[in-house]
Design an enzyme around this catalytic site. Structure first.
Site, PDB file in Angstrom:
ATOM      1  N   GLY A 281       0.847  -1.190   0.000  1.00  0.00           N
ATOM      2  CA  GLY A 281       0.000   0.000   0.000  1.00  0.00           C
ATOM      3  C   GLY A 281       0.877   1.232   0.000  1.00  0.00           C
ATOM      4  O   GLY A 281       1.137   1.857  -1.028  1.00  0.00           O
ATOM      5  N   ARG A 282       1.397   1.543   1.194  1.00  0.00           N
ATOM      6  CA  ARG A 282       2.200   2.745   1.383  1.00  0.00           C
ATOM      7  C   ARG A 282       3.327   2.892   0.359  1.00  0.00           C
ATOM      8  O   ARG A 282       3.559   3.983  -0.168  1.00  0.00           O
ATOM      9  CB  ARG A 282       2.802   2.699   2.795  1.00  0.00           C
ATOM     10  N   TYR A 322      -0.577   9.239  14.884  1.00  0.00           N
ATOM     11  CA  TYR A 322       0.637   8.445  15.132  1.00  0.00           C
ATOM     12  C   TYR A 322       1.833   9.318  15.452  1.00  0.00           C
ATOM     13  O   TYR A 322       2.954   8.826  15.466  1.00  0.00           O
ATOM     14  CB  TYR A 322       1.033   7.639  13.889  1.00  0.00           C
ATOM     15  N   CYS A 348     -10.784  22.782  16.206  1.00  0.00           N
ATOM     16  CA  CYS A 348     -10.793  23.079  17.628  1.00  0.00           C
ATOM     17  C   CYS A 348     -10.380  21.885  18.465  1.00  0.00           C
ATOM     18  O   CYS A 348     -11.191  21.253  19.141  1.00  0.00           O
ATOM     19  CB  CYS A 348     -12.175  23.569  18.044  1.00  0.00           C
TER      20      CYS A 348
HETATM   21  C1  LIG Z   1      -2.718  -2.387   5.502  1.00  0.00           C
HETATM   22  C2  LIG Z   1      -2.493  -3.693   4.850  1.00  0.00           C
HETATM   23  C3  LIG Z   1      -1.647  -3.785   3.753  1.00  0.00           C
HETATM   24  C4  LIG Z   1      -0.841  -2.629   3.231  1.00  0.00           C
HETATM   25  O1  LIG Z   1       0.110  -2.226   4.143  1.00  0.00           O
HETATM   26  P1  LIG Z   1       1.211  -1.128   3.733  1.00  0.00           P
HETATM   27  O2  LIG Z   1       2.015  -0.963   4.945  1.00  0.00           O
HETATM   28  O3  LIG Z   1       0.475   0.109   3.362  1.00  0.00           O
HETATM   29  O4  LIG Z   1       1.982  -1.683   2.586  1.00  0.00           O
HETATM   30  C5  LIG Z   1      -1.525  -5.007   3.133  1.00  0.00           C
HETATM   31  N1  LIG Z   1      -2.223  -6.098   3.575  1.00  0.00           N
HETATM   32  C6  LIG Z   1      -3.044  -6.039   4.638  1.00  0.00           C
HETATM   33  C7  LIG Z   1      -3.769  -7.245   5.065  1.00  0.00           C
HETATM   34  C8  LIG Z   1      -3.215  -4.842   5.317  1.00  0.00           C
HETATM   35  O5  LIG Z   1      -4.018  -4.784   6.372  1.00  0.00           O
END
Ligand SMILES: *Cc1c(COP(=O)(O)O)cnc(C)c1O
Length: 420
Positions: A281-282, A322, A348
């Protein structure tokens, strides 16, 4: 002196900072602020890095939709042939609306409802990543009602320490995700005996913002041991999903490159015929995006100076949530000496900060950009304080496309009814 930004397609131009070929000031002029801005090239390059590193091996890269679920972002990956990792029926609808292939979708999450299972079965997704014993019974039942067979993988919990922030560590025994490693063998036997399930693979995801490839390699070794024990019992898996989690640079982190991250895994799985799946993802979207915001007020104080900007914790929650760090840069540099500012929003709450103690040279009305905001930025935004969510723009070479209009205030209460 030229700064190296964590966003590879961001550079200083004559008209201030520009993403690919588009000055950020032009985007603010055309679409206002706060606005999330993404680089199509950075998204593409990040995806292609995974594909390149996996070349020659049966593999599937499933973008983790929760990191950024904008249709514009999803469509870039869909056009590249990506798979998708979803955690809700809503995300499945988004993937399909963006042109994604249901046959490359894996469905993670501890709380899949019957309705979500039906939706995913009717769409013929690639695999359900099952996270509990109760889920296999429910899935078997729902699939039976539809006359379908549900492909499954257990998400196992390899109990390795990913050495990341406790809120984003998911592979330890103490958290809610996955099934215990020691229980997996038995669960596979049970699942294999159920008529409306087809055991297809195994999955794990140990955490997020991983900066060290060792824990995932350790998890992979454990998973492989389990795969071989299952095979000895005649339960043969077709794919091994190692989840997401590769970290990115926000400040001065030095994450491994995709190649460095994958190399030990490719060595572990060399010669194996299972398909290798990943759920990044990230690392696909984080450094392809920034949040563009404008300074509303400067408020010098005795102890601290505040720069109050028009973005807030409802737009970018990570700092408040975080204590996350995002680089803050002025879009058009000024000659004068800088000052240290707390970068805060109009909400606020004392927790409404975007950055602490940053040296900046800015005046009221100046634009600033919060970098590395492509992941878990817009996706975690809210309407707190009845603030319309930001617009989103995709830069593609010299073009800037509005991929999400700014919300209107009326739309925020369109579903509500006052008492008369
Ligand atoms: C959040 C998540 C990802 C992606 O994680 P990243 O750190 O953004 O790469 C992949 N698989 C599962 C099951 C997740 O919960």
């Amino acid at each position: 002196m030229s700064t190296v930004f964590p966003i590879p397609t961001l550079q200083a131009g004559t008209a201030g900072l520009q993403l690919e070929g588009v000055p950020l000031a032009d985007i603010a002029q055309a679409h206002g602020t706060p606005t999330y801005v993404y680089s199509r090239k950075a998204l593409t390059d990040a995806f292609v890095a995974y594909r390149g590193a996996l070349a020659g091996r049966r593999s599937l890269v499933c973008y983790a939709v929760k990191a950024n679920s904008s249709l514009g972002v999803l469509s870039v990956f869909a056009q590249l042939g990506a798979g998708f990792d979803i955690v809700s029926g809503g995300e499945l609808s988004r993937v399909l609306a963006a042109g994604g292939d249901a046959g490359k979708v894996v469905f993670s999450g501890v709380g899949k409802s019957r309705a979500e299972m039906r939706q995913a079965l009717m769409a013929d997704i690639r695999c359900f990543n099952v996270e509990s014993a109760a889920e296999i019974d429910r899935l078997n039942e729902v699939a039976g009602e539809l006359g379908k067979v549900a492909p499954i993988a257990f998400r196992v919990n390899p109990n390795v320490d990913p050495k990341t922030h406790p809120y984003i560590s998911t592979g330890l025994k103490s958290n809610k995700f996955g099934v215990a490693f020691d229980a997996a063998l038995d669960l596979y036997r049970r699942a294999a005996a159920l008529p409306h399930l087809k055991v297809s693979g195994i999955a794990c995801h140990i955490g997020s913002q991983l900066l060290d490839p060792a824990p995932i390699a350790e998890a992979a070794e454990k998973v492989l041991g389990l795969v071989d024990r299952l095979a000895a019992e005649g339960i043969v898996l077709d794919h091994i999903d190692l989840g997401g989690g590769l970290g990115i640079r926000y400040r001065d982190e030095e994450p491994p490159s995709v190649e460095q991250y994958l190399a030990p895994l490719l060595a572990i799985f060399a010669g194996r015929k299972e398909e290798l799946c990943f759920e990044p993802g990230r690392s696909l979207v984080g450094n392809a995006g920034l949040l563009l915001t404008r300074v509303e007020y400067l408020k010098p104080g005795e102890e601290k100076n505040f720069a109050i900007v028009d973005a807030a914790m409802n737009d970018l929650a990570r700092p408040a949530l975080y204590d996350a760090y995002h680089e803050v840069v002025a879009v058009a540099p000024r000659a004068e000496a800088g000052r240290n500012y707390e970068i805060v929003g109009p909400i606020c709450e004392s927790g409404d900060f975007l950055a602490h103690d940053r040296e900046l040279t800015v005046a009221e009305g100046d634009l600033v950009a919060l970098l590395s905001a492509g992941a878990y930025g817009m996706a975690m935004s809210s309407n707190y304080n009845t603030r319309p969510r930001a617009a989103e723009v995709m830069v593609d070479g010299e073009r800037a496309l509005l991929i999400r209009r700014r919300e209107t205030v009326e739309s925020l209460y369109a579903l509500e009814t006052p008492l008369r």
